[in-house]
Design a protein around this motif. Structure first.
Motif, PDB file in Angstrom:
ATOM      1  N   ALA A 106       0.840  -1.210   0.000  1.00 64.19           N
ATOM      2  CA  ALA A 106       0.000   0.000   0.000  1.00 64.19           C
ATOM      3  C   ALA A 106       0.872   1.255   0.000  1.00 64.19           C
ATOM      4  CB  ALA A 106      -0.932  -0.013   1.209  1.00 64.19           C
ATOM      5  N   TYR A 107       1.913   1.259   0.822  1.00 66.29           N
ATOM      6  CA  TYR A 107       2.806   2.421   0.860  1.00 66.29           C
ATOM      7  C   TYR A 107       3.524   2.610  -0.476  1.00 66.29           C
ATOM      8  CZ  TYR A 107       2.202   2.151   5.961  1.00 66.29           C
ATOM      9  OH  TYR A 107       1.693   2.118   7.225  1.00 66.29           O
ATOM     10  N   GLU A 108       3.926   1.501  -1.089  1.00 64.57           N
ATOM     11  CA  GLU A 108       4.611   1.604  -2.381  1.00 64.57           C
ATOM     12  C   GLU A 108       3.681   2.168  -3.455  1.00 64.57           C
ATOM     13  OE1 GLU A 108       6.109  -2.344  -2.925  1.00 64.57           O
ATOM     14  OE2 GLU A 108       8.042  -1.871  -1.957  1.00 64.57           O
ATOM     15  N   ARG A 109       2.387   1.797  -3.378  1.00 65.65           N
ATOM     16  CA  ARG A 109       1.424   2.350  -4.330  1.00 65.65           C
ATOM     17  C   ARG A 109       1.269   3.855  -4.090  1.00 65.65           C
ATOM     18  NH1 ARG A 109      -2.913   0.477  -7.470  1.00 65.65           N
ATOM     19  NH2 ARG A 109      -3.544   2.271  -8.727  1.00 65.65           N
ATOM     20  N   ALA A 110       1.211   4.260  -2.820  1.00 66.86           N
ATOM     21  CA  ALA A 110       1.116   5.689  -2.500  1.00 66.86           C
ATOM     22  C   ALA A 110       2.343   6.432  -3.012  1.00 66.86           C
ATOM     23  CB  ALA A 110       0.975   5.880  -0.992  1.00 66.86           C
ATOM     24  N   LEU A 111       3.508   5.809  -2.867  1.00 66.76           N
ATOM     25  CA  LEU A 111       4.743   6.433  -3.342  1.00 66.76           C
ATOM     26  C   LEU A 111       4.725   6.612  -4.860  1.00 66.76           C
ATOM     27  CD1 LEU A 111       7.610   7.475  -2.937  1.00 66.76           C
ATOM     28  CD2 LEU A 111       8.417   5.101  -2.924  1.00 66.76           C
ATOM     29  N   LEU A 112       4.279   5.589  -5.566  1.00 67.16           N
ATOM     30  CA  LEU A 112       4.211   5.674  -7.026  1.00 67.16           C
ATOM     31  C   LEU A 112       3.284   6.803  -7.469  1.00 67.16           C
ATOM     32  CD1 LEU A 112       4.856   4.477  -9.833  1.00 67.16           C
ATOM     33  CD2 LEU A 112       2.883   2.950  -9.510  1.00 67.16           C
ATOM     34  N   ILE A 113       2.113   6.899  -6.828  1.00 61.05           N
ATOM     35  CA  ILE A 113       1.132   7.926  -7.182  1.00 61.05           C
ATOM     36  C   ILE A 113       1.697   9.322  -6.921  1.00 61.05           C
ATOM     37  CG2 ILE A 113      -1.103   8.926  -6.535  1.00 61.05           C
ATOM     38  CD1 ILE A 113      -1.977   5.978  -5.931  1.00 61.05           C
ATOM     39  N   SER A 114       2.267   9.510  -5.731  1.00 62.99           N
ATOM     40  CA  SER A 114       2.774  10.837  -5.372  1.00 62.99           C
ATOM     41  C   SER A 114       4.016  11.203  -6.188  1.00 62.99           C
ATOM     42  CB  SER A 114       3.070  10.916  -3.871  1.00 62.99           C
ATOM     43  OG  SER A 114       3.963   9.892  -3.471  1.00 62.99           O
ATOM     44  N   ASP A 115       4.842  10.211  -6.484  1.00 65.18           N
ATOM     45  CA  ASP A 115       6.022  10.475  -7.298  1.00 65.18           C
ATOM     46  C   ASP A 115       5.614  10.936  -8.702  1.00 65.18           C
ATOM     47  OD1 ASP A 115       8.862  10.528  -7.607  1.00 65.18           O
ATOM     48  OD2 ASP A 115       8.728   8.692  -8.789  1.00 65.18           O
ATOM     49  N   LYS A 119       6.274  14.686 -10.585  1.00 70.29           N
ATOM     50  CA  LYS A 119       6.880  14.813 -11.913  1.00 70.29           C
ATOM     51  C   LYS A 119       5.969  15.613 -12.846  1.00 70.29           C
ATOM     52  CE  LYS A 119       9.589  10.563 -11.536  1.00 70.29           C
ATOM     53  NZ  LYS A 119       9.674   9.141 -11.917  1.00 70.29           N
ATOM     54  N   THR A 120       4.663  15.406 -12.695  1.00 72.06           N
ATOM     55  CA  THR A 120       3.701  16.146 -13.519  1.00 72.06           C
ATOM     56  C   THR A 120       3.685  17.618 -13.142  1.00 72.06           C
ATOM     57  OG1 THR A 120       2.330  14.165 -13.752  1.00 72.06           O
ATOM     58  CG2 THR A 120       1.274  16.288 -14.210  1.00 72.06           C
ATOM     59  N   ASN A 121       3.746  17.873 -11.820  1.00 70.01           N
ATOM     60  CA  ASN A 121       3.717  19.250 -11.324  1.00 70.01           C
ATOM     61  C   ASN A 121       4.721  19.383 -10.184  1.00 70.01           C
ATOM     62  OD1 ASN A 121       3.245  21.808 -10.409  1.00 70.01           O
ATOM     63  ND2 ASN A 121       1.121  21.452  -9.774  1.00 70.01           N
ATOM     64  N   PRO A 122       5.938  19.813 -10.483  1.00 79.70           N
ATOM     65  CA  PRO A 122       6.974  19.905  -9.442  1.00 79.70           C
ATOM     66  C   PRO A 122       6.651  20.896  -8.326  1.00 79.70           C
ATOM     67  CG  PRO A 122       7.942  19.984 -11.640  1.00 79.70           C
ATOM     68  CD  PRO A 122       6.469  20.139 -11.815  1.00 79.70           C
ATOM     69  N   ASN A 123       5.656  21.752  -8.517  1.00 81.84           N
ATOM     70  CA  ASN A 123       5.280  22.722  -7.486  1.00 81.84           C
ATOM     71  C   ASN A 123       4.089  22.257  -6.646  1.00 81.84           C
ATOM     72  OD1 ASN A 123       7.252  24.742  -8.022  1.00 81.84           O
ATOM     73  ND2 ASN A 123       6.119  25.284  -9.884  1.00 81.84           N
ATOM     74  N   ASP A 124       3.717  21.002  -6.790  1.00 81.08           N
ATOM     75  CA  ASP A 124       2.600  20.451  -6.010  1.00 81.08           C
ATOM     76  C   ASP A 124       3.129  20.054  -4.627  1.00 81.08           C
ATOM     77  OD1 ASP A 124       0.516  19.043  -4.881  1.00 81.08           O
ATOM     78  OD2 ASP A 124       0.004  17.958  -6.713  1.00 81.08           O
ATOM     79  N   ALA A 125       2.995  20.957  -3.671  1.00 81.45           N
ATOM     80  CA  ALA A 125       3.558  20.719  -2.336  1.00 81.45           C
ATOM     81  C   ALA A 125       2.889  19.545  -1.637  1.00 81.45           C
ATOM     82  CB  ALA A 125       3.417  21.983  -1.481  1.00 81.45           C
ATOM     83  N   LEU A 126       1.586  19.380  -1.833  1.00 80.10           N
ATOM     84  CA  LEU A 126       0.894  18.263  -1.193  1.00 80.10           C
ATOM     85  C   LEU A 126       1.395  16.924  -1.725  1.00 80.10           C
ATOM     86  CD1 LEU A 126      -2.782  19.546  -0.991  1.00 80.10           C
ATOM     87  CD2 LEU A 126      -1.054  19.514   0.806  1.00 80.10           C
ATOM     88  N   GLU A 149      11.386  18.631   2.661  1.00 78.18           N
ATOM     89  CA  GLU A 149      12.101  19.889   2.484  1.00 78.18           C
ATOM     90  C   GLU A 149      11.656  20.595   1.204  1.00 78.18           C
ATOM     91  OE1 GLU A 149      13.884  22.776   3.846  1.00 78.18           O
ATOM     92  OE2 GLU A 149      14.488  20.967   4.934  1.00 78.18           O
ATOM     93  N   THR A 150      11.403  19.839   0.172  1.00 75.52           N
ATOM     94  CA  THR A 150      10.903  20.431  -1.070  1.00 75.52           C
ATOM     95  C   THR A 150       9.536  21.061  -0.846  1.00 75.52           C
ATOM     96  OG1 THR A 150      12.116  18.805  -2.391  1.00 75.52           O
ATOM     97  CG2 THR A 150      10.323  19.981  -3.484  1.00 75.52           C
ATOM     98  N   ALA A 151       8.671  20.360  -0.125  1.00 77.17           N
ATOM     99  CA  ALA A 151       7.347  20.921   0.187  1.00 77.17           C
ATOM    100  C   ALA A 151       7.491  22.217   0.978  1.00 77.17           C
ATOM    101  CB  ALA A 151       6.523  19.906   0.967  1.00 77.17           C
ATOM    102  N   ILE A 152       8.394  22.236   1.949  1.00 79.82           N
ATOM    103  CA  ILE A 152       8.618  23.437   2.760  1.00 79.82           C
ATOM    104  C   ILE A 152       9.094  24.593   1.898  1.00 79.82           C
ATOM    105  CG2 ILE A 152      10.087  24.420   4.574  1.00 79.82           C
ATOM    106  CD1 ILE A 152       9.937  21.600   5.924  1.00 79.82           C
ATOM    107  N   GLU A 153       9.991  24.313   0.973  1.00 78.94           N
ATOM    108  CA  GLU A 153      10.487  25.372   0.072  1.00 78.94           C
ATOM    109  C   GLU A 153       9.339  25.976  -0.740  1.00 78.94           C
ATOM    110  OE1 GLU A 153      13.507  23.539  -2.257  1.00 78.94           O
ATOM    111  OE2 GLU A 153      14.892  23.282  -0.567  1.00 78.94           O
TER     112      GLU A 153
END
Length: 372
Positions: A106-115, A119-126, A149-153
């Motif tokens: 389940a975590y790996e699926r979440a990682l794939l989706i969020s990754d 990539k589609t939108n590098p400014n998507d902090a969520l 850290e990227t989200a914080i930036e």
């Protein structure tokens, strides 16, 4: 199997209390780590992912872990690309059902989706935050911290333009908490409170967690009291969390009587909260020696979920320590009907039988435990 729960490790030891009480912190950690995927308002449409997501959370809170997973699966049937739901499903599988392999999937699926989202939108902090959460649960903390850290930036860029954006301050604070930067997170939550945001009560609650982690107990109590005073009366989930956390802080301070009183509040707010009854019973039993009262609390857990073997097992332990051995055996037998191969319940039943001088039956229970 229905009614089978997580391992009853250290069933007869006070250390189980820490595992139980920390569930309040686990729930708080989920609130911090998981991405706010849905509107805050309670979903009532059974055809919506948000309805089933909230239903899953409620079922897990009430000790119906298998049913909670099924609710998350219903949500994912509707919204299969929602990383937050996959993470919550993973937590239910791993933390409560001991299904580590399924949790990792389940975590790996979440990682794939969020990754893919980053990539589609590098400014998507969520999306970066979701990626960090998935990586954290997969034990890849260095990579997780990079995502946080990227989200914080990204939030910092927003705050440079709009310093009064309370939502950005709040989400920045979440990521700081995920990175265990407690002091920085507290400062960000203070900004949320200063701006009188609708997130102020949540900010007070999470400040309470941060202070607890820092062992600044009095400040933690103060923050949680602020949360309790700020939350509206119909915010049952928020109040339940704040009182549960306050109970944990009080217990860590050695104020067990007051911790029980805090759990009384949780029981009033959410009588179906299995874990609250179990922890309250264990405080009464292991810290205060009030065995008959502990039995009453464990009975509350049984009433909350009669199909939960753990609830029956703890009731049996309470009855055993109260010297009520016949009743204890009845409760052990009920637990074993629900989870017949649980070695720890069998060992505990054997202990009760020994105290009743029924040594042959005790040996039979121990032998079954060895075979389980």
């Amino acid at each position: 199997m229905k009614g089978k729960t997580r391992s009853l490790a250290a069933l007869t030891e006070p250390s189980r209390l820490d595992a139980g009480a920390r569930l309040a912190l686990a729930f708080a950690a989920l609130a911090v780590l998981c991405i706010p995927a849905f509107a805050q308002e309670r979903a009532t449409d059974e055809n919506s992912a948000s309805y089933w997501f909230e239903r899953g959370r409620e079922l897990v809170d009430d000790g119906y872990y298998e049913e909670g997973v099924l609710a998350y699966e219903n949500a994912l049937d509707i919204d299969p690309e929602n990383a937050s739901i996959w993470i919550s499903k993973g937590n239910a599988l791993g933390l409560f059902l001991g299904r580590s392999k399924d949790a990792v999937e389940a975590y790996e699926r979440a990682l794939l989706i969020s990754d893919n989202a980053t990539k589609t939108n590098p400014n998507d902090a969520l999306a970066w935050q979701a990626k960090g959460v998935a990586l954290s649960y997969l034990g890849r903390q260095n990579e997780a911290d990079q995502a946080y850290e990227t989200a914080i930036e990204i939030y910092n860029q927003t705050l440079d333009k709009y310093p009064q954006d309370a939502e950005a301050w709040y989400l920045k604070a979440e990521n700081l908490m995920n990175m265990q930067r407690r002091e920085d997170a507290i400062a960000a939550y203070d900004k949320v409170i200063e701006l009188n945001s609708t997130k102020a009560a949540d900010a007070w609650t999470t400040k309470g967690i941060a202070f607890l982690d820092l062992k600044r107990y009095n400040e933690s109590i103060e923050a949680l009291d602020k949360a309790i005073g700020t939350l509206p009366a119909d915010s049952i989930q928020g109040l339940e969390l704040a009182w549960s956390l306050k109970a944990q802080v009080l217990l860590d301070m050695g104020r067990a009587e007051e911790a029980v009183e805090a759990y009384d509040k949780v029981n009033e707010l959410a009588p179906q909260n299995l874990e609250a009854w179990l922890v309250k019973g264990t405080i009464l039993r292991s810290f205060l020696g009030r065995y008959n009262e502990s039995v009453e609390a464990y009975e509350g857990a049984v009433q909350a979920n009669p199909e939960n073997a753990e609830a029956w097992a703890y009731k049996a332990i309470g009855l055993q320590e109260a010297g009520r051995y016949d009743e204890s055996l009845e409760a052990f037998d009920k637990a074993l009907q629900l989870d017949p191969e649980n070695a720890l319940i069998l060992v505990s039943k054997g202990s009760s039988l020994e105290k009743m001088d029924r040594h042959d039956e005790a040996m039979e229970a121990y032998e079954k435990a060895l075979e389980a």
